[in-house]
Scaffold this active site. Sequence first.
Site, PDB file in Angstrom:
ATOM      1  N   SER A 185       0.790  -1.224   0.000  1.00  8.82           N
ATOM      2  CA  SER A 185       0.000   0.000   0.000  1.00  8.82           C
ATOM      3  C   SER A 185       0.822   1.273   0.000  1.00  8.82           C
ATOM      4  CB  SER A 185      -0.942   0.007   1.204  1.00  8.82           C
ATOM      5  OG  SER A 185      -0.212  -0.050   2.417  1.00  8.82           O
ATOM      6  N   HIS A 213      -5.237  -3.585  -2.618  1.00  7.32           N
ATOM      7  CA  HIS A 213      -4.823  -2.577  -3.607  1.00  7.32           C
ATOM      8  C   HIS A 213      -4.593  -3.177  -4.994  1.00  7.32           C
ATOM      9  CE1 HIS A 213      -4.328   0.739  -0.736  1.00  7.32           C
ATOM     10  NE2 HIS A 213      -3.996  -0.213   0.121  1.00  7.32           N
ATOM     11  N   LYS A 245     -11.702   0.553  -2.176  1.00  5.90           N
ATOM     12  CA  LYS A 245     -10.619   1.132  -2.978  1.00  5.90           C
ATOM     13  C   LYS A 245     -11.058   1.178  -4.447  1.00  5.90           C
ATOM     14  CE  LYS A 245      -7.259   0.112   0.539  1.00  5.90           C
ATOM     15  NZ  LYS A 245      -8.251  -0.262   1.588  1.00  5.90           N
TER      16      LYS A 245
END
Length: 389
Positions: A185, A213, A245
């Site tokens: 990240s 991610h 995300k």
Amino acid sequence: MPDTAENTWSTQLADIRRQGLWRELQSLQPDPDADRPLFVDAEGRLLLSFASNDYLGLSREPALRQAAIAEMERSGVGAGAAPLLGGERPAHQALAADLARWLGVEAVLLFGSGYLANLGIISALVGRQDRVYADRLNHASLVDGVRLSGARLQRYRHGDMAHLQQLLERGTAGQAWIITDGVFSMDGDLAPLPEIVTLARRYQARIILDEAHAFGVLGAEGRGTLAHYQLDTHSVDVIMGTLGKAFGVYGAFVAGSQDLIDLLRNRARSFIYHTAMPAALAAAARASLQLLRDGEDRRARLVEHRDWLRAELPDAPWLPSATPIQGLVLGEATAAVQTAARLREAGLYCPAVRPPTVPKGSARLRITLSAAHHREDLTQLVTALREIL
């Protein structure tokens, strides 16, 4: 003067300020008329954000809003209960089924957040007698999950497979677990999954993979790091993904075998004792999944943004990254804070990332790109960074 709690806290806060590690919440209101990441801060300034994990720009898509509103009309706002006590809705079950089909796994379990999911996965599956091998740059939730489990934690140097192998060779009692982010990240680089899978098979280790991610960004249909490396989902034992995300919504999920999901449903305390995510968010995530699967144009735009940014600033202190997370390492916390402040004066929001989030001496700007950014947005960022750096 007696050493009261207030005195202790004041001393600790003074230390935080002195080290340049002071943090405050930022109030940022999205500009409702913008088609890119524009926000209005508490002082009324318009800021172009390079700090969002909304990689595909889906959070503002009308289809997500419409799906959420329609489900809210049916189910209300909050779920009102834990999933096992009546908080589960058809929208949750439909989302779990859609995610399982997308990834080609037997089942999926929904959680309120990625942090809750990782705490629940590890504490439910990993025993005190087990051995955990974790990448040194893993997300804090993975580290905390291991601590909660009571297992022996051994952290290998970031991406260093020779070091991981050395640690595995020394292992004796207990089940071995390898835990890693797919995309890290703060650095934005990828875990060397093919090598990790090979080592896991050689040393009979199980793998927990955090794809927070990676989903939406990498691989065919945005199916993450495994798809990027053309590895089957059965190459790992547990997959965790978030909906906050690239999905642009909120929540998280765990994907894997039916036995895994059944076990977590009965053992993961952060699932059993949490209030179910609102059904409206589950409906929005279903709409997002369809856009994400068909989002090759958006993913291609991310690659173009990344390549153009790095080409325009070739001598900048970039970290190696093939993802929308672009780390610009500035060293000391004060340097990162000052640079972020100057960018803000130029109308750009890119907060400094400092220890303990990143190792000491590697404070940085964590520039995150979105498919919603325009080329002129990147030009504005590059112009400001040239002047500052």
